[in-house]
Design an enzyme around this catalytic site. Structure first.
Site, mmCIF file in Angstrom:
data_model
loop_
_atom_site.group_PDB
_atom_site.id
_atom_site.type_symbol
_atom_site.label_atom_id
_atom_site.label_comp_id
_atom_site.label_asym_id
_atom_site.label_seq_id
_atom_site.Cartn_x
_atom_site.Cartn_y
_atom_site.Cartn_z
ATOM 1 N N ASP A 577 -4.270 1.415 -3.741
ATOM 2 C CA ASP A 577 -3.750 2.651 -3.154
ATOM 3 C C ASP A 577 -3.322 3.741 -4.140
ATOM 4 O O ASP A 577 -3.912 4.809 -4.206
ATOM 5 C CB ASP A 577 -2.563 2.320 -2.242
ATOM 6 C CG ASP A 577 -2.903 1.265 -1.210
ATOM 7 O OD1 ASP A 577 -3.971 0.641 -1.323
ATOM 8 O OD2 ASP A 577 -2.109 1.051 -0.288
ATOM 9 N N GLU A 811 3.567 -10.688 -1.233
ATOM 10 C CA GLU A 811 2.472 -9.723 -1.402
ATOM 11 C C GLU A 811 2.226 -9.423 -2.880
ATOM 12 O O GLU A 811 1.083 -9.288 -3.320
ATOM 13 C CB GLU A 811 2.842 -8.432 -0.660
ATOM 14 C CG GLU A 811 1.805 -7.326 -0.762
ATOM 15 C CD GLU A 811 2.257 -6.050 -0.079
ATOM 16 O OE1 GLU A 811 1.416 -5.168 0.140
ATOM 17 O OE2 GLU A 811 3.469 -5.920 0.232
#
Length: 841
Positions: A577, A811
């Site tokens: 991202d 994560e």
């Protein structure tokens, strides 16, 4: 000699009377007609109008045709037949824990399934009304997840609430025409640290999804003994609720019962319905305890505005059976299919216990045969962790059905993609309980080792979503339940945007299994034959829509265009991202990671075509060109950085500054906009290498594109091992500590994401690459082999340690402390730790 005028005789030969002769008149000049300019102008205007109308309607037709393309599925035969998930074709996978977004629930693989699930509340706790249902990080559970799950027939999960632990187990039994029977066993035990004995309300529920009906059968004291129902996919069925006991064979415990039977406007409203039906008027009065008021479901009426389009046919039956009981206790719930004709016995009590034990033994044996961790000398605790990591990915499989919301440049507004099913693993049950295209390739690297048939099914589901252009929506948000967990700005998918084609990684793994004869060519070749036309158009879509400004270069589309609000405009489509790209997005960019993905994809395409006997030269030529290290160096090697780099319109002289808001004298400040952080550019950008050292720089190494003797490997290994750049005791950080954007916020609200933290998917690729280059002849073989052992050990130890300390796989991991961070549980690609432990690459 003079000429005589010839006389014309009359018919009888008598000359006609002579007329006076006149001199012949001079020839008359014809008068030129004046051009009627007005008429010409009118004719031209009419012609132009007709042409314009024709062009207008043609343009409308073309725009309409182009607008329809985004929602037109590819015409090649589907990889999966329409009934491939039906109980007739796949009975063993029909029922499953395919609702990853809830703590515990089951449904069928059908478009409008009857769903079953569990909610619970801790009564008399400090926080009344603490209803648990959907997986929420805000619930602050001490840990939850599957300890064992084979992906087909059984699962064991532990949920650690504040003062007690719930163990949820299920077992399926095949029989009949609708996927057979199943039984749940819920066991509750209090923690040793609990200050008092917890009283827990379990709420078992069943709901139809717009088709079918349910009927609760209520005994005395408001106890629902069973629910009978019928639906198109399940036929007749019965759900029986056992009474709570202290354990198998023990007598029933004191409990209070409540129930709710109502209508639901959608599965995403079930939690709200239960919350709004709760009443505190009920009394819990055990024989040797005080009387206390507790919360229980009471009454609820669906209002018209809640009903979709006020259409009663869209409502679903919804039945809740609440049991309030003191820990410890055990409750069983039995589902029986009406088509199971020769049932030997009920799957409850000791029969259920025996079945569970058989499945556990079979799971343990298959796990060791597949991953060999015991043979490698891992402790029982390490093996238990690895089983949980795999089981959470298998238990996180979801079956979704519905339309995506998509848009192309030819659509004025978002439109609905054709409805379809998706059977997929999800990255995180709490935060990302839906399908992501680039995540799924990593998921299947693990699952293909466990169950090749499962991987083929998932592959087929994804490729069957491809449209006529060759585009697959990168994020699958297919129903109201899924959409309820997604911010609105991320719901619409744009057809110019890609996602890394990581499914080619998983396909490469399947082809290697085929070469090693680990899978049957009788099943694999027909699968590849059906898949191939869709792979072709998918590859071609990448190779045309994502091309770069110079031959053989590639550029991600879909970067954030509002450069004023971002320190560095994000590139969500790349999967990385906020990883630093060119500071000013432009068509001049070249992205090295996409170049490498296309190199991988072209090689796999050539291999598939060769196996199928199809023309493969075009893919072979593309792969040969992209694999040329000289071309790679020319496009992406930065001599200043001594690393591979993106190229684009870039400056590093950027920072976020407080926006200046002018407030006129005497005016109240609160009436004016809040000052934001906006980007300040201190030096104009120019076309150059981005020179950010991090994960993107490693891609030619990660995907094995560099030849073993490439001198660039030396620089990469130095960067990997340098603690001031990428090396940490916990894994490789995503961005060098020396980079100006290291751990910098991208906006005032966006914390750094791919700017330092450790991600397991890329670390898996790094370990895999070090293993590769450490196993083949070359000048860097020994150094790569040494780094492989060190990085593998660091990753395994840290992920395992954080799991023990926090109860979760995470994560990402902090590059300074190793602490888990981000969403949790994240048993998507972070579960690749199992393959690192097993050394299965």
């Amino acid at each position: 000699m003079g000429r005589r005028r010839k006389r014309v005789a009359t018919g009888d030969g008598v000359p006609s009377p002579r007329k006076e002769e006149k001199a012949p008149a001079p020839p008359r000049k014809e008068k030129k007609k004046k051009t009627d300019i007005g008429k010409v102008f009118i004719n031209i205007s009419i012609g132009l109008c007709i042409f314009s109308l024709i062009w207008f309607f043609y343009a409308l037709y073309m725009r309409s045709s182009l607008a329809r393309r985004v929602v037109t599925l590819h015409p090649s035969p589907r990889v999966l037949d329409a009934n491939s998930s039906s109980p007739a074709v796949s009975p063993e996978r029909y029922w499953g824990s395919y609702r990853p977004q809830v703590y515990f629930g089951m449904k069928t693989r059908s478009p409008r399934s009857v769903v079953t699930g569990l909610m619970w509340m801790h009564q008399f706790a400090e926080m009344d009304g603490n209803l648990r249902h959907t997986c929420e990080q805000g619930d602050h559970l001490l840990g939850y997840g599957w300890l064992m799950h084979d992906g087909v027939s059984f699962g064991v999960q532990e949920i650690h609430d504040r003062d007690f632990t719930l163990t949820t187990e299920f077992v399926k039994r095949m029989g009949g025409d609708h996927g057979g029977d199943w039984t749940w066993r819920i066991t509750a035990k209090q923690h040793g640290t609990a200050l008092s004995t917890p009283v827990v309300s379990l709420m078992f529920y069943a709901s139809t999804d717009g088709q079918g009906s349910l009927q609760a059968h209520v005994e005395e004291k408001n106890r629902v003994s069973s629910v009978t129902g019928t639906s198109e996919e399940l036929g007749n069925f019965k759900i029986t609720f056992g009474k709570p006991t202290a354990g198998e064979g023990a007598s029933a415990k004191y409990a209070r019962y409540n129930f709710l039977q109502t209508r639901s406007p959608g599965l995403d409203k079930l939690t709200d319905i239960v919350k709004n039906s709760l009443n505190h008027k009920f009394i819990f009065s055990p024989p040797k305890g005080e009387k206390r008021s507790y919360f229980a479901v009471d009454t609820y009426k669906v209002t018209n505005h809640q009903n979709q389009q006020n259409d009663p046919k869209m409502e679903s039956d919804f039945v809740v059976h609440q049991v309030t009981v003191q820990t410890p206790f055990q409750i069983e719930v039995l589902f029986e299919s009406g088509s199971f004709r020769e049932r030997p016995n009920q799957l409850v009590g000791s029969v259920l216990t025996d079945e569970l034990e058989k499945r556990k033994v079979a799971f343990d044996e298959k796990f060791e045969a597949t991953f060999g961790l015991q043979a490698k000398g891992f402790t029982s605790s390490h093996i238990k962790f690895a089983k949980a990591a795999l089981s959470n990915m298998l238990g996180g499989m979801g079956y979704f059905f519905g339309p995506s919301v998509v848009q192309s440049v030819y659509n004025e507004h978002p439109v609905l993609y054709p409805e379809g099913p998706l059977f997929t693993a999800v990255p995180s049950r709490s935060f990302f309980p839906r399908g992501f295209l680039w995540d799924e390739g990593f998921h299947q690297l693990l699952l293909s080792k466990w169950d090749t048939q499962l991987t083929q099914e998932v592959f087929a589901h994804w490729l069957d979503l491809i449209n006529i252009e060759g585009w697959i929506p990168r994020e699958q948000i297919l129903d109201d339940e899924a959409r309820s967990k997604v911010p609105s700005e991320f719901i619409v998918q744009h057809n110019e945007n890609a996602n890394p084609p990581t499914l080619f990684l998983a396909l490469q793994e399947l082809l290697e299994q085929l070469d090693a004869e680990l899978v049957s060519s009788q099943t694999m070749l027909p699968f590849l034959r059906k898949l191939y036309p869709r792979l072709q158009v998918w590859f071609e879509w990448f190779n045309t829509t994502q091309v770069g400004p110079v031959p053989n270069s590639y550029r991600w589309r879909g970067r954030d265009k509002d450069t004023n609000l971002f320190l560095n405009p994000k590139t969500l489509t790349s999967g990385l991202d906020d990883y630093p790209r060119a500071s000013h997005p432009s068509a001049d960019e070249r992205h090295v990671d996409l170049y490498c993905w296309m190199t991988l994809a072209s090689g796999v395409m050539a291999n598939v075509a060769r196996i199928l006997g199809e023309p493969h030269q075009v893919y072979e030529n593309t792969h040969r060109s992209l694999s040329n290290n000289d071309l790679l160096n020319e496009l992406h090697w930065s001599e200043n950085l001594h690393a591979f780099s993106d190229y684009g319109n870039h400056t590093q002289a950027v920072s976020l500054q407080q926006e200046k808001v002018f407030v006129p004298p005497g005016q109240p400040r609160h009436q004016f906009p809040v000052a934001r952080l906006v980007r300040s550019v201190r030096r104009a950008p120019k076309l150059q290498y981005v020179n950010a050292l991090g994960y993107v720089s490693l891609f030619p190494f990660l995907l094995h594109i560099l030849t073993p003797d490439s001198p660039k490997i030396e620089h990469i290994l130095q960067a990997i091992k340098d603690p001031e750049r990428l090396w940490t005791p916990y894994g490789l950080r995503s961005l060098s500590r020396a980079d100006p954007l290291y751990m910098k916020r991208n906006t005032e609200h966006d914390a750094p994401y791919w700017r330092g933290p450790i991600w397991i998917n890329i670390n898996y690729l790094a370990v895999r690459a070090l293993h590769h280059y450490g196993s083949i002849e070359g000048p860097y073989k020994e150094k790569a082999a040494t780094l492989y052992q060190e990085l593998r050990t660091n990753l395994m130890n840290n992920v395992y340690k954080q799991y023990l300390e926090t109860g979760y796989i995470w994560e990402q991991y902090n590059d300074s402390t190793g602490r888990g961070q981000g969403s949790h549980p994240f048993t998507g690609w972070s579960a690749l730790t199992v393959l690192i432990m097993a050394e299965k690459y």
